[in-house]
Write a protein that holds these residues in place. Structure first.
Motif, mmCIF file in Angstrom:
data_model
loop_
_atom_site.group_PDB
_atom_site.id
_atom_site.type_symbol
_atom_site.label_atom_id
_atom_site.label_comp_id
_atom_site.label_asym_id
_atom_site.label_seq_id
_atom_site.Cartn_x
_atom_site.Cartn_y
_atom_site.Cartn_z
ATOM 1 N N ILE A 1 -20.684 -17.164 -2.785
ATOM 2 C CA ILE A 1 -20.535 -16.066 -3.411
ATOM 3 C C ILE A 1 -21.030 -16.294 -4.238
ATOM 4 C CG2 ILE A 1 -19.121 -15.912 -1.634
ATOM 5 C CD1 ILE A 1 -16.481 -15.929 -4.087
ATOM 6 N N GLY A 2 -21.033 -17.168 -5.290
ATOM 7 C CA GLY A 2 -21.717 -17.425 -6.026
ATOM 8 C C GLY A 2 -21.151 -17.803 -7.496
ATOM 9 N N MET A 3 -21.238 -17.879 -8.406
ATOM 10 C CA MET A 3 -20.494 -17.824 -10.440
ATOM 11 C C MET A 3 -20.123 -16.444 -10.692
ATOM 12 S SD MET A 3 -23.041 -20.286 -12.099
ATOM 13 C CE MET A 3 -22.971 -22.039 -11.474
ATOM 14 N N PRO A 4 -18.793 -15.948 -11.086
ATOM 15 C CA PRO A 4 -18.237 -17.257 -12.252
ATOM 16 C C PRO A 4 -16.978 -18.478 -11.043
ATOM 17 C CG PRO A 4 -17.432 -15.582 -12.667
ATOM 18 C CD PRO A 4 -18.610 -14.931 -11.311
ATOM 19 N N PHE A 5 -17.466 -17.853 -9.209
ATOM 20 C CA PHE A 5 -16.332 -18.360 -8.403
ATOM 21 C C PHE A 5 -16.719 -19.784 -8.471
ATOM 22 C CE2 PHE A 5 -15.818 -13.804 -8.378
ATOM 23 C CZ PHE A 5 -14.639 -12.625 -8.641
ATOM 24 N N ASN A 6 -17.786 -20.370 -8.252
ATOM 25 C CA ASN A 6 -17.904 -21.572 -8.015
ATOM 26 C C ASN A 6 -18.871 -22.112 -8.989
ATOM 27 O OD1 ASN A 6 -17.684 -21.418 -4.936
ATOM 28 N ND2 ASN A 6 -18.931 -20.121 -4.071
ATOM 29 N N SER A 7 -18.301 -23.718 -8.448
ATOM 30 C CA SER A 7 -18.785 -25.095 -9.645
ATOM 31 C C SER A 7 -18.971 -25.789 -9.011
ATOM 32 C CB SER A 7 -17.930 -24.583 -10.798
ATOM 33 O OG SER A 7 -17.059 -25.474 -9.865
ATOM 34 N N GLU A 8 -19.364 -27.077 -10.055
ATOM 35 C CA GLU A 8 -19.116 -27.820 -9.411
ATOM 36 C C GLU A 8 -18.520 -28.851 -9.232
ATOM 37 O OE1 GLU A 8 -23.317 -30.097 -10.876
ATOM 38 O OE2 GLU A 8 -23.326 -28.714 -12.834
ATOM 39 N N ALA A 9 -17.365 -27.682 -9.583
ATOM 40 C CA ALA A 9 -16.373 -29.004 -9.184
ATOM 41 C C ALA A 9 -15.287 -28.566 -8.576
ATOM 42 C CB ALA A 9 -15.180 -28.548 -10.182
ATOM 43 N N ASN A 10 -14.452 -28.288 -7.840
ATOM 44 C CA ASN A 10 -13.671 -28.112 -5.792
ATOM 45 C C ASN A 10 -13.050 -26.331 -6.778
ATOM 46 O OD1 ASN A 10 -13.831 -30.202 -3.824
ATOM 47 N ND2 ASN A 10 -12.425 -30.570 -5.806
ATOM 48 N N ASP A 11 -14.174 -25.411 -5.680
ATOM 49 C CA ASP A 11 -13.434 -24.426 -6.223
ATOM 50 C C ASP A 11 -12.560 -23.744 -4.457
ATOM 51 O OD1 ASP A 11 -13.995 -23.614 -8.557
ATOM 52 O OD2 ASP A 11 -16.601 -24.216 -7.640
ATOM 53 N N TYR A 12 -11.261 -23.147 -4.505
ATOM 54 C CA TYR A 12 -10.370 -23.413 -3.457
ATOM 55 C C TYR A 12 -9.855 -21.925 -3.063
ATOM 56 C CZ TYR A 12 -9.415 -28.557 -4.972
ATOM 57 O OH TYR A 12 -9.473 -29.678 -4.987
ATOM 58 N N MET A 13 -8.723 -21.328 -2.835
ATOM 59 C CA MET A 13 -8.526 -20.900 -2.038
ATOM 60 C C MET A 13 -9.067 -18.758 -3.248
ATOM 61 S SD MET A 13 -6.291 -18.989 0.110
ATOM 62 C CE MET A 13 -5.190 -20.180 0.770
ATOM 63 N N TYR A 14 -9.573 -17.809 -2.263
ATOM 64 C CA TYR A 14 -9.865 -16.906 -2.842
ATOM 65 C C TYR A 14 -8.986 -15.497 -2.226
ATOM 66 C CZ TYR A 14 -13.334 -12.872 -4.097
ATOM 67 O OH TYR A 14 -13.498 -12.204 -4.152
ATOM 68 N N ALA A 15 -8.562 -14.646 -3.033
ATOM 69 C CA ALA A 15 -7.955 -13.803 -1.989
ATOM 70 C C ALA A 15 -7.866 -13.086 -2.361
ATOM 71 C CB ALA A 15 -6.257 -14.573 -1.665
ATOM 72 N N ILE A 16 -7.305 -11.095 -1.952
ATOM 73 C CA ILE A 16 -7.648 -10.176 -2.830
ATOM 74 C C ILE A 16 -6.111 -9.551 -2.055
ATOM 75 C CG2 ILE A 16 -8.614 -8.003 -3.241
ATOM 76 C CD1 ILE A 16 -10.209 -10.073 -4.139
ATOM 77 N N ASP A 17 -5.381 -8.854 -3.271
ATOM 78 C CA ASP A 17 -4.637 -7.762 -2.454
ATOM 79 C C ASP A 17 -4.775 -6.565 -3.325
ATOM 80 O OD1 ASP A 17 -2.358 -5.936 -3.026
ATOM 81 O OD2 ASP A 17 -0.811 -7.737 -3.503
ATOM 82 N N GLU A 18 -5.562 -5.795 -1.946
ATOM 83 C CA GLU A 18 -6.111 -4.749 -2.273
ATOM 84 C C GLU A 18 -4.999 -3.884 -2.210
ATOM 85 O OE1 GLU A 18 -9.492 -4.410 1.588
ATOM 86 O OE2 GLU A 18 -7.950 -6.115 2.257
ATOM 87 N N GLN A 19 -3.732 -3.736 -1.721
ATOM 88 C CA GLN A 19 -3.110 -2.135 -2.687
ATOM 89 C C GLN A 19 -3.025 -2.233 -4.552
ATOM 90 O OE1 GLN A 19 -2.280 -4.059 0.159
ATOM 91 N NE2 GLN A 19 -2.750 -2.606 1.869
ATOM 92 N N SER A 20 -2.675 -3.368 -5.029
ATOM 93 C CA SER A 20 -2.769 -3.014 -6.014
ATOM 94 C C SER A 20 -4.003 -3.743 -6.582
ATOM 95 C CB SER A 20 -1.616 -4.576 -6.832
ATOM 96 O OG SER A 20 -1.965 -6.103 -6.097
ATOM 97 N N ASN A 21 -5.324 -4.211 -6.339
ATOM 98 C CA ASN A 21 -6.401 -4.271 -6.965
ATOM 99 C C ASN A 21 -6.618 -5.426 -7.602
ATOM 100 O OD1 ASN A 21 -8.561 -4.254 -6.839
ATOM 101 N ND2 ASN A 21 -8.953 -2.260 -8.843
ATOM 102 N N ILE A 22 -5.408 -6.401 -6.909
ATOM 103 C CA ILE A 22 -5.613 -7.941 -8.201
ATOM 104 C C ILE A 22 -5.937 -8.927 -6.818
ATOM 105 C CG2 ILE A 22 -4.119 -9.321 -8.576
ATOM 106 C CD1 ILE A 22 -3.839 -7.283 -10.862
ATOM 107 N N GLY A 23 -6.752 -9.652 -7.449
ATOM 108 C CA GLY A 23 -7.764 -10.851 -7.432
ATOM 109 C C GLY A 23 -7.241 -12.327 -7.722
ATOM 110 N N TYR A 24 -7.219 -13.258 -6.950
ATOM 111 C CA TYR A 24 -6.558 -14.890 -7.621
ATOM 112 C C TYR A 24 -8.181 -15.598 -7.277
ATOM 113 C CZ TYR A 24 -2.222 -12.431 -7.497
ATOM 114 O OH TYR A 24 -1.032 -11.547 -7.415
#
Length: 389
Positions: free
Chosen positions: A193-216
């Motif tokens: 999915i590219g940047m800014p979510f990914n980096s040369e470090a470890n990038d782990y969980m990606y989750a979306i709350d569609e009801q509140s339109n909030i992501g983590y």
């Protein structure tokens, strides 16, 4: 003899100044140190390409927590499913790095576990009655992937996120997404999915709350050992990138690395609204189907109100597929309406992207409608073949 000695002395006296002058005029040879050519390390071209395509994301908050306890900072509504650890879900004590996503109905889960080679991989399981089925490896995601973990499925039952190591990863774990191909019964090849979510470090969980339109999403970039940062963001309705003509290389690096979340706030209005939505998220329970939620007409005289009423094993399998398709159809219709509303307000460049998305969504609605209707008929026929042989 004395005369000869005097002559020799005279000659030597004449030659001595010349010898001294010659020594003075003799050039000294200075050895120069060897020239050392230091080659600057070349950046991975993929990283450069990703940085130039960094997605515009508003990060509303961030929190540093223990890596072993980051799930406590991810709050999603029960309608978006539930995230938990393998040990908590399956009542085990031997899988500290394995994670589970359970859908909002509570009848399907995706989880990570080690395979026979000791590599972390993803499995799925269905709940029929009170029992979970035998775990099945998630099909279609192995190409270019050596390890996979941290699963999350969107409510459409099709869009799937997870973290993985492999050929397409730029460093440790990267976040990937894929979609389920119902015709082939497996997922499509995962995409980074590219940047800014990914980096040369470890990038782990990606989750979306569609009801509140909030992501983590969770990463260990710039964190000490054993710590991770949980970023809270606003999921965009469509993909927009930072123009390389409008920002310096330093600014683009800042956006890609998430150097300062305040740089993404703009006027702060959207962030303020998102923080209010964040307060209202209810994470207490996972929605479970009740008897009244199942209302499937078999024929003019018979209507099922419980899964236990299905008599044909084939019907039960088809009904699960039917509910998944129906959920995909409802979600696609909802997203289609959002895209149409956004299209009316969008700029010319955005409309080009949205036009394609809308046409694809309309085709998907037609296809899913046909598939849902076909599954209904097949379920009725299978049950009626037993009820009225």
């Amino acid at each position: 003899m004395v005369k000869i000695n005097k002559i020799l002395f005279f000659v030597l006296a004449l030659l001595l100044p010349l010898s001294v002058e010659a020594q003075k005029n003799k050039k000294k040879v200075v050895k120069k140190p060897p020239v050392v050519i230091v080659e600057e390390p070349q950046e991975d071209p993929r990283i450069t390409e990703m940085r130039e395509a960094t997605q515009q994301i508003i990060f509303i908050d961030s929190i540093v927590v223990s890596k072993n306890n980051f799930l406590s900072s991810i709050r999603i509504n029960s309608e978006s499913g539930r995230l938990t650890t393998y040990d908590q879900f399956f009542h085990s004590k031997n899988h500290p790095d394995s994670y589970v996503f359970v859908n909002e109905m509570g009848n399907m889960c995706y989880f990570s576990n080690k395979n026979n080679n000791g590599k972390m991989t993803l499995f799925s399981s269905d709940k029929l009655g009170e029992e979970w089925s035998k775990p099945n490896p998630v099909k279609g995601i192995s190409e270019g992937i050596t390890e996979a973990n941290y699963p999350f499925m969107m409510t459409d039952g099709t869009t799937f996120y997870f973290a993985a190591k492999g050929e397409e990863s730029i460093g440790g774990y990267d976040i990937f997404f894929t979609r389920y191909d119902s015709q082939d019964g497996k997922f499509l090849k995962p995409e980074n999915i590219g940047m800014p979510f990914n980096s040369e470090a470890n990038d782990y969980m990606y989750a979306i709350d569609e009801q509140s339109n909030i992501g983590y999403f969770v990463t260990d970039r710039r964190q000490p050992e054993g710590k991770v940062c949980v970023y809270v963001f606003i999921p965009p309705t469509s993909r927009h990138t930072y123009s390389i003509d409008n920002y310096s290389d330093e600014q683009l690096r800042g956006f890609a690395d998430i150097s300062r979340i305040a740089d993404t706030w703009g006027n702060g209005r959207e962030r303020k609204q998102a923080l209010e939505r964040l307060k209202g998220i209810n994470t207490q329970t996972v929605a479970q189907p009740t008897k009244s939620e199942l209302n499937f007409v078999i024929n003019d005289d018979v209507t099922y109100t419980s899964i236990s009423q299905f008599r044909n094993p084939k019907s039960l399998s088809l009904y699960k597929e039917f509910t998944d398709k129906q959920k995909q159809l409802d979600e696609t219709k909802k997203n289609l309406e959002k895209s149409r509303d956004f299209y009316a307000k969008a700029k010319a460049d955005d409309k080009k992207v949205l036009r394609t998305e809308i046409l694809d969504a309309e085709d998907t609605v037609l296809r899913l409608t046909y598939e849902v209707n076909d599954l209904e008929k097949r379920i009725r026929n299978a049950e009626n073949s037993i009820i009225n042989p």
